[in-house]
Design a protein around this motif. Structure first.
Motif, mmCIF file in Angstrom:
data_model
loop_
_atom_site.group_PDB
_atom_site.id
_atom_site.type_symbol
_atom_site.label_atom_id
_atom_site.label_comp_id
_atom_site.label_asym_id
_atom_site.label_seq_id
_atom_site.Cartn_x
_atom_site.Cartn_y
_atom_site.Cartn_z
ATOM 1 N N SER A 15 0.824 -1.207 0.000
ATOM 2 C CA SER A 15 0.000 0.000 0.000
ATOM 3 C C SER A 15 0.862 1.263 0.000
ATOM 4 N N LYS A 16 2.129 1.115 0.320
ATOM 5 C CA LYS A 16 3.028 2.274 0.353
ATOM 6 C C LYS A 16 3.924 2.363 -0.870
ATOM 7 N N VAL A 17 3.709 1.463 -1.804
ATOM 8 C CA VAL A 17 4.531 1.460 -3.013
ATOM 9 C C VAL A 17 3.683 1.933 -4.189
ATOM 10 N N GLU A 18 4.193 2.871 -4.913
ATOM 11 C CA GLU A 18 3.521 3.342 -6.124
ATOM 12 C C GLU A 18 3.810 2.331 -7.231
ATOM 13 N N GLN A 19 2.812 1.479 -7.505
ATOM 14 C CA GLN A 19 3.072 0.405 -8.462
ATOM 15 C C GLN A 19 2.770 0.878 -9.884
ATOM 16 N N CYS A 20 3.815 1.178 -10.610
ATOM 17 C CA CYS A 20 3.681 1.677 -11.976
ATOM 18 C C CYS A 20 3.810 0.507 -12.941
ATOM 19 N N GLY A 21 4.180 0.783 -14.181
ATOM 20 C CA GLY A 21 4.325 -0.282 -15.171
ATOM 21 C C GLY A 21 5.430 -1.254 -14.778
ATOM 22 N N PRO A 22 5.413 -2.454 -15.368
ATOM 23 C CA PRO A 22 6.391 -3.482 -15.001
ATOM 24 C C PRO A 22 7.845 -3.060 -15.224
ATOM 25 N N ASP A 23 8.078 -2.145 -16.150
ATOM 26 C CA ASP A 23 9.464 -1.735 -16.410
ATOM 27 C C ASP A 23 9.818 -0.410 -15.750
ATOM 28 N N GLN A 24 8.826 0.207 -15.139
ATOM 29 C CA GLN A 24 9.097 1.498 -14.519
ATOM 30 C C GLN A 24 9.513 1.326 -13.065
ATOM 31 N N CYS A 25 10.058 2.383 -12.490
ATOM 32 C CA CYS A 25 10.386 2.334 -11.082
ATOM 33 C C CYS A 25 9.113 2.449 -10.252
ATOM 34 N N TRP A 26 9.102 1.731 -9.140
ATOM 35 C CA TRP A 26 7.976 1.759 -8.211
ATOM 36 C C TRP A 26 8.435 2.449 -6.936
ATOM 37 N N PRO A 27 8.246 3.757 -6.856
ATOM 38 C CA PRO A 27 8.794 4.462 -5.695
ATOM 39 C C PRO A 27 8.079 4.149 -4.383
ATOM 40 N N TRP A 28 8.854 4.100 -3.343
ATOM 41 C CA TRP A 28 8.351 3.950 -1.980
ATOM 42 C C TRP A 28 7.816 5.307 -1.545
ATOM 43 N N ARG A 29 6.571 5.299 -1.021
ATOM 44 C CA ARG A 29 5.943 6.582 -0.709
ATOM 45 C C ARG A 29 6.014 6.961 0.760
ATOM 46 N N ALA A 30 6.590 6.113 1.573
ATOM 47 C CA ALA A 30 6.670 6.432 3.012
ATOM 48 C C ALA A 30 8.096 6.852 3.372
ATOM 49 N N ALA A 31 8.479 6.668 4.611
ATOM 50 C CA ALA A 31 9.767 7.182 5.095
ATOM 51 C C ALA A 31 10.954 6.557 4.362
ATOM 52 N N VAL A 32 12.002 7.341 4.203
ATOM 53 C CA VAL A 32 13.252 6.816 3.638
ATOM 54 C C VAL A 32 14.383 7.067 4.628
ATOM 55 N N ASN A 33 15.435 6.280 4.523
ATOM 56 C CA ASN A 33 16.580 6.490 5.420
ATOM 57 C C ASN A 33 17.568 7.468 4.777
ATOM 58 N N ALA A 34 18.675 7.684 5.450
ATOM 59 C CA ALA A 34 19.636 8.702 5.015
ATOM 60 C C ALA A 34 20.180 8.432 3.609
ATOM 61 N N ASN A 35 20.179 7.160 3.203
ATOM 62 C CA ASN A 35 20.687 6.831 1.875
ATOM 63 C C ASN A 35 19.609 6.824 0.812
ATOM 64 N N GLY A 36 18.389 7.176 1.203
ATOM 65 C CA GLY A 36 17.308 7.240 0.222
ATOM 66 C C GLY A 36 16.536 5.941 0.078
ATOM 67 N N TYR A 37 16.911 4.909 0.845
ATOM 68 C CA TYR A 37 16.181 3.650 0.762
ATOM 69 C C TYR A 37 14.892 3.743 1.564
ATOM 70 N N GLY A 38 13.836 3.168 1.033
ATOM 71 C CA GLY A 38 12.575 3.127 1.759
ATOM 72 C C GLY A 38 12.746 2.395 3.076
ATOM 73 N N ARG A 39 12.032 2.869 4.065
ATOM 74 C CA ARG A 39 12.199 2.318 5.397
ATOM 75 C C ARG A 39 10.824 2.009 5.971
ATOM 76 N N LEU A 40 10.673 0.880 6.595
ATOM 77 C CA LEU A 40 9.445 0.620 7.322
ATOM 78 C C LEU A 40 9.779 -0.113 8.607
#
Ligand SMILES: [Zn+2]
Length: 164
Positions: A15-40
């Motif tokens: 529910s926190k992932v923007e699910q786009c096309g199969p070849d596109q990036c699916w950005p994490w929409r919630a918190a990220v850590n200092a390196n930009g990785y999605g965090r939960l």
């Protein structure tokens, strides 16, 4: 706010992932850590990296010592098609090669399996509270070497003195 039943992790996760096309990036929409990785968070004090969860939910368990890497070089991306497994050693080698030339002459390289540390270094590594990976990168050794040291498979005589 009304009480909700606790959702399973997978539901909560996607529910926190923007699910786009199969070849596109699916950005994490919630918190990220200092390196930009999605965090939960999963329970108190447990932080998970979103792209690792994405991999585990779709491809299965990540073997010990393996990293989930991005083909797209986009840290918050959770598209399973953009994720692949690599070894920490690959990562370490990669990172070290970027710092080539800045290594001190007596760095602890691991050209041979029987690389010997001096005792001071072994003590420091055992006492180091960071992740195995962070330590490995700093010392220019493999993740497995750190693991063996911390689990008493090497430098046994330091066991009682330094290990918690
Ligand atoms: Zn991507």
């Amino acid at each position: 706010m009304k009480a909700r039943k606790r959702q399973p992790l997978s539901e909560r996760f996607w529910s926190k992932v923007e699910q786009c096309g199969p070849d596109q990036c699916w950005p994490w929409r919630a918190a990220v850590n200092a390196n930009g990785y999605g965090r939960l968070t999963a329970g108190r004090g447990v932080n998970l990296k979103a792209h690792r969860v994405a991999y585990e939910l779709t491809e299965g368990e990540i073997a010990e010592g393996m990293s989930v890497l991005h083909k797209c070089d986009n840290p918050p991306c959770c598209n399973p098609n953009h994720l692949f497994l690599g070894t920490k050693k690959d990562n370490t080698r990669d990172m070290l090669s970027k710092h080539r030339g800045s290594q001190p002459p007596h760095s602890f390289g691991e050209k041979h399996h029987n690389t010997k540390f001096d005792e001071g270094a072994a003590r420091k590594i055992i006492a180091d509270q960071r992740t195995h990976r962070a330590i490995a990168v700093e010392y220019g050794i493999s993740w497995m070497t750190v693991f063996r040291l911390k689990h008493g498979q090497t430098w046994k005589k330091l066991d009682r003195e330094v290990r918690p």
